[in-house]
Design a protein around this motif. Structure first.
Motif, PDB file in Angstrom:
ATOM      1  N   ASN A   1     136.866 -68.050  -3.968  1.00 27.19           N
ATOM      2  CA  ASN A   1     137.147 -67.834  -5.386  1.00 27.19           C
ATOM      3  C   ASN A   1     137.407 -66.375  -5.698  1.00 27.19           C
ATOM      4  OD1 ASN A   1     136.844 -70.550  -5.854  1.00 27.19           O
ATOM      5  ND2 ASN A   1     134.721 -70.378  -6.522  1.00 27.19           N
ATOM      6  N   ARG A   2     136.930 -65.468  -4.873  1.00 25.61           N
ATOM      7  CA  ARG A   2     137.108 -64.030  -5.084  1.00 25.61           C
ATOM      8  C   ARG A   2     137.883 -63.414  -3.916  1.00 25.61           C
ATOM      9  NH1 ARG A   2     134.459 -62.070  -9.804  1.00 25.61           N
ATOM     10  NH2 ARG A   2     132.870 -63.556 -10.333  1.00 25.61           N
ATOM     11  N   ARG A   3     138.903 -64.075  -3.486  1.00 17.10           N
ATOM     12  CA  ARG A   3     139.646 -63.634  -2.312  1.00 17.10           C
ATOM     13  C   ARG A   3     140.304 -62.272  -2.499  1.00 17.10           C
ATOM     14  NH1 ARG A   3     143.145 -66.211  -5.160  1.00 17.10           N
ATOM     15  NH2 ARG A   3     145.356 -65.786  -5.008  1.00 17.10           N
ATOM     16  N   GLU A   4     140.637 -61.905  -3.724  1.00 15.71           N
ATOM     17  CA  GLU A   4     141.299 -60.622  -3.966  1.00 15.71           C
ATOM     18  C   GLU A   4     140.427 -59.456  -3.504  1.00 15.71           C
ATOM     19  OE1 GLU A   4     140.818 -62.825  -6.474  1.00 15.71           O
ATOM     20  OE2 GLU A   4     142.818 -63.546  -6.971  1.00 15.71           O
ATOM     21  N   VAL A   5     139.129 -59.562  -3.731  1.00 15.93           N
ATOM     22  CA  VAL A   5     138.207 -58.496  -3.331  1.00 15.93           C
ATOM     23  C   VAL A   5     138.173 -58.373  -1.810  1.00 15.93           C
ATOM     24  CG1 VAL A   5     135.805 -57.715  -3.401  1.00 15.93           C
ATOM     25  CG2 VAL A   5     136.822 -58.796  -5.407  1.00 15.93           C
ATOM     26  N   ALA A   6     138.039 -59.500  -1.137  1.00 15.76           N
ATOM     27  CA  ALA A   6     137.986 -59.477   0.326  1.00 15.76           C
ATOM     28  C   ALA A   6     139.297 -58.967   0.912  1.00 15.76           C
ATOM     29  CB  ALA A   6     137.682 -60.886   0.851  1.00 15.76           C
ATOM     30  N   TYR A   7     140.410 -59.441   0.409  1.00 18.35           N
ATOM     31  CA  TYR A   7     141.711 -58.993   0.912  1.00 18.35           C
ATOM     32  C   TYR A   7     141.927 -57.504   0.665  1.00 18.35           C
ATOM     33  CZ  TYR A   7     143.121 -63.878   1.589  1.00 18.35           C
ATOM     34  OH  TYR A   7     143.211 -65.169   2.003  1.00 18.35           O
ATOM     35  N   THR A   8     141.463 -57.013  -0.470  1.00 19.10           N
ATOM     36  CA  THR A   8     141.619 -55.587  -0.771  1.00 19.10           C
ATOM     37  C   THR A   8     140.850 -54.736   0.230  1.00 19.10           C
ATOM     38  OG1 THR A   8     142.024 -55.985  -3.105  1.00 19.10           O
ATOM     39  CG2 THR A   8     141.213 -53.807  -2.513  1.00 19.10           C
ATOM     40  N   PHE A   9     139.619 -55.107   0.531  1.00 17.07           N
ATOM     41  CA  PHE A   9     138.860 -54.349   1.512  1.00 17.07           C
ATOM     42  C   PHE A   9     139.493 -54.429   2.897  1.00 17.07           C
ATOM     43  CE2 PHE A   9     135.372 -54.128  -1.520  1.00 17.07           C
ATOM     44  CZ  PHE A   9     134.901 -52.848  -1.277  1.00 17.07           C
ATOM     45  N   ILE A  10     139.986 -55.585   3.265  1.00 14.45           N
ATOM     46  CA  ILE A  10     140.658 -55.724   4.572  1.00 14.45           C
ATOM     47  C   ILE A  10     141.892 -54.838   4.616  1.00 14.45           C
ATOM     48  CG2 ILE A  10     141.950 -57.325   6.031  1.00 14.45           C
ATOM     49  CD1 ILE A  10     139.950 -59.523   5.052  1.00 14.45           C
ATOM     50  N   LEU A  11     142.675 -54.847   3.547  1.00 12.00           N
ATOM     51  CA  LEU A  11     143.867 -54.000   3.501  1.00 12.00           C
ATOM     52  C   LEU A  11     143.509 -52.516   3.564  1.00 12.00           C
ATOM     53  CD1 LEU A  11     146.096 -55.803   0.840  1.00 12.00           C
ATOM     54  CD2 LEU A  11     146.532 -55.594   3.287  1.00 12.00           C
ATOM     55  N   LEU A  12     142.459 -52.115   2.869  1.00 13.39           N
ATOM     56  CA  LEU A  12     142.040 -50.708   2.903  1.00 13.39           C
ATOM     57  C   LEU A  12     141.607 -50.284   4.295  1.00 13.39           C
ATOM     58  CD1 LEU A  12     140.091 -50.317  -0.450  1.00 13.39           C
ATOM     59  CD2 LEU A  12     142.122 -49.058   0.258  1.00 13.39           C
ATOM     60  N   ILE A  13     140.869 -51.136   4.975  1.00 18.44           N
ATOM     61  CA  ILE A  13     140.420 -50.804   6.329  1.00 18.44           C
ATOM     62  C   ILE A  13     141.618 -50.694   7.272  1.00 18.44           C
ATOM     63  CG2 ILE A  13     139.154 -51.719   8.320  1.00 18.44           C
ATOM     64  CD1 ILE A  13     137.084 -52.788   6.254  1.00 18.44           C
ATOM     65  N   LEU A  14     142.543 -51.640   7.175  1.00 21.09           N
ATOM     66  CA  LEU A  14     143.739 -51.573   8.013  1.00 21.09           C
ATOM     67  C   LEU A  14     144.583 -50.348   7.684  1.00 21.09           C
ATOM     68  CD1 LEU A  14     144.816 -55.324   8.100  1.00 21.09           C
ATOM     69  CD2 LEU A  14     143.902 -53.959   9.990  1.00 21.09           C
ATOM     70  N   TYR A  15     144.684 -50.014   6.405  1.00 24.83           N
ATOM     71  CA  TYR A  15     145.439 -48.844   5.969  1.00 24.83           C
ATOM     72  C   TYR A  15     144.858 -47.571   6.581  1.00 24.83           C
ATOM     73  CZ  TYR A  15     147.465 -45.462   2.651  1.00 24.83           C
ATOM     74  OH  TYR A  15     148.122 -44.415   2.086  1.00 24.83           O
ATOM     75  N   ALA A  16     143.547 -47.442   6.503  1.00 24.41           N
ATOM     76  CA  ALA A  16     142.900 -46.250   7.064  1.00 24.41           C
ATOM     77  C   ALA A  16     143.019 -46.208   8.588  1.00 24.41           C
ATOM     78  CB  ALA A  16     141.434 -46.214   6.653  1.00 24.41           C
ATOM     79  N   ALA A  17     142.906 -47.348   9.233  1.00 27.88           N
ATOM     80  CA  ALA A  17     142.964 -47.385  10.694  1.00 27.88           C
ATOM     81  C   ALA A  17     144.368 -47.113  11.229  1.00 27.88           C
ATOM     82  CB  ALA A  17     142.469 -48.738  11.197  1.00 27.88           C
ATOM     83  N   LEU A  18     145.385 -47.529  10.510  1.00 30.46           N
ATOM     84  CA  LEU A  18     146.760 -47.382  10.991  1.00 30.46           C
ATOM     85  C   LEU A  18     147.463 -46.129  10.493  1.00 30.46           C
ATOM     86  CD1 LEU A  18     147.930 -51.090  10.630  1.00 30.46           C
ATOM     87  CD2 LEU A  18     147.305 -49.880  12.725  1.00 30.46           C
ATOM     88  N   MET A  19     146.805 -45.386   9.605  1.00 34.27           N
ATOM     89  CA  MET A  19     147.438 -44.206   9.005  1.00 34.27           C
ATOM     90  C   MET A  19     147.891 -43.194  10.056  1.00 34.27           C
ATOM     91  SD  MET A  19     148.120 -42.431   6.138  1.00 34.27           S
ATOM     92  CE  MET A  19     147.034 -43.097   4.907  1.00 34.27           C
ATOM     93  N   LYS A  20     147.016 -42.821  10.960  1.00 31.28           N
ATOM     94  CA  LYS A  20     147.360 -41.770  11.923  1.00 31.28           C
ATOM     95  C   LYS A  20     148.406 -42.234  12.938  1.00 31.28           C
ATOM     96  CE  LYS A  20     145.292 -38.189  14.733  1.00 31.28           C
ATOM     97  NZ  LYS A  20     144.061 -37.624  15.265  1.00 31.28           N
ATOM     98  N   PRO A  21     148.232 -43.382  13.586  1.00 30.80           N
ATOM     99  CA  PRO A  21     149.234 -43.756  14.596  1.00 30.80           C
ATOM    100  C   PRO A  21     150.587 -44.150  14.018  1.00 30.80           C
ATOM    101  CG  PRO A  21     147.550 -45.455  14.453  1.00 30.80           C
ATOM    102  CD  PRO A  21     147.101 -44.315  13.588  1.00 30.80           C
ATOM    103  N   VAL A  22     150.615 -44.804  12.864  1.00 31.90           N
ATOM    104  CA  VAL A  22     151.872 -45.289  12.306  1.00 31.90           C
ATOM    105  C   VAL A  22     152.490 -44.273  11.355  1.00 31.90           C
ATOM    106  CG1 VAL A  22     152.952 -47.145  10.974  1.00 31.90           C
ATOM    107  CG2 VAL A  22     151.138 -47.674  12.583  1.00 31.90           C
ATOM    108  N   GLY A  23     151.656 -43.576  10.600  1.00 34.26           N
ATOM    109  CA  GLY A  23     152.144 -42.576   9.666  1.00 34.26           C
ATOM    110  C   GLY A  23     151.916 -42.963   8.219  1.00 34.26           C
ATOM    111  N   PHE A  24     151.882 -41.937   7.360  1.00 36.17           N
ATOM    112  CA  PHE A  24     151.571 -42.147   5.948  1.00 36.17           C
ATOM    113  C   PHE A  24     152.623 -42.989   5.249  1.00 36.17           C
ATOM    114  CE2 PHE A  24     151.984 -40.981   1.499  1.00 36.17           C
ATOM    115  CZ  PHE A  24     150.706 -41.214   1.037  1.00 36.17           C
ATOM    116  N   ILE A  25     153.885 -42.674   5.439  1.00 34.47           N
ATOM    117  CA  ILE A  25     154.932 -43.346   4.665  1.00 34.47           C
ATOM    118  C   ILE A  25     154.975 -44.843   4.963  1.00 34.47           C
ATOM    119  CG2 ILE A  25     157.431 -43.506   4.278  1.00 34.47           C
ATOM    120  CD1 ILE A  25     157.590 -40.492   4.641  1.00 34.47           C
ATOM    121  N   ILE A  26     155.015 -45.207   6.224  1.00 35.56           N
ATOM    122  CA  ILE A  26     155.134 -46.626   6.583  1.00 35.56           C
ATOM    123  C   ILE A  26     153.888 -47.402   6.184  1.00 35.56           C
ATOM    124  CG2 ILE A  26     155.363 -48.255   8.500  1.00 35.56           C
ATOM    125  CD1 ILE A  26     157.168 -46.169   9.846  1.00 35.56           C
ATOM    126  N   THR A  27     152.693 -46.854   6.497  1.00 39.59           N
ATOM    127  CA  THR A  27     151.475 -47.582   6.140  1.00 39.59           C
ATOM    128  C   THR A  27     151.312 -47.687   4.628  1.00 39.59           C
ATOM    129  OG1 THR A  27     150.175 -45.562   6.411  1.00 39.59           O
ATOM    130  CG2 THR A  27     150.175 -47.118   8.248  1.00 39.59           C
TER     131      THR A  27
END
Length: 163
Positions: free
Chosen positions: A82-108
């Motif tokens: 019922n609150r999937r938006e919260v869970a998805y947001t945290f998952i996206l934030l973690i992936l964003y932070a983890a992929l920032m350095k190898p992939v780059g700011f613009i693409i991530t």
């Protein structure tokens, strides 16, 4: 309350990831032997977040038990759905932070903003027009922020694969 339980579970997952990542903070010379170093404050914040998350989990379980007389795994899974938006947001934030350095700011950033808009858009309103708007906003803001930070604020952001 179920929202306490969901927030606590997501907060605990995030704080666990955060505490793990604090071990990668570089510690420089002199201050490392004094017991207080560059890892101290991030570990303190992560520990506080974990403690607060555990309190929320316990409070949520106690309220669920009081309301229904029992706590089942099925009820917890349903409340998370019922609150999937919260869970998805945290998952996206973690992936964003983890992929920032190898992939780059613009693409991530483009991918993150697009997916975050998609997550926050009600399911009934998702269509081709929303996809195009989300893609345009993601590209515009990601590139604009990159140039604003690198050219005018002199903050270096990871270029990643776009070097």
């Amino acid at each position: 309350m179920r929202s306490d339980l969901i927030t606590g579970l997501i907060g605990a997952l995030f704080s666990g990831f955060y505490l793990y990542e604090t071990t990668t903070v570089k510690v420089f010379g002199g201050s490392a032997t004094a017991g207080v170093n560059a890892q101290t404050v991030p570990k303190l914040w992560g520990g506080c977040l974990l403690a607060l998350s555990v309190i929320l989990i316990v409070r949520g379980l106690l309220k669920m038990r009081k309301e229904t007389g029992k706590t089942s795994l099925r009820d917890m899974v349903q409340s998370i759905r019922n609150r999937r938006e919260v869970a998805y947001t945290f998952i996206l934030l973690i992936l964003y932070a983890a992929l920032m350095k190898p992939v780059g700011f613009i693409i991530t950033s483009i991918v993150y903003v697009y997916l975050q808009i998609w997550v926050l858009t009600p399911i009934t309103k998702r269509n081709g027009k929303v996809r195009k708007i989300a893609a345009g906003l993601a590209v515009f803001f990601s590139i604009s922020l990159y140039f604003l930070f690198t050219r005018y604020l002199m903050v270096m952001l990871p270029p990643g694969i776009l070097k």
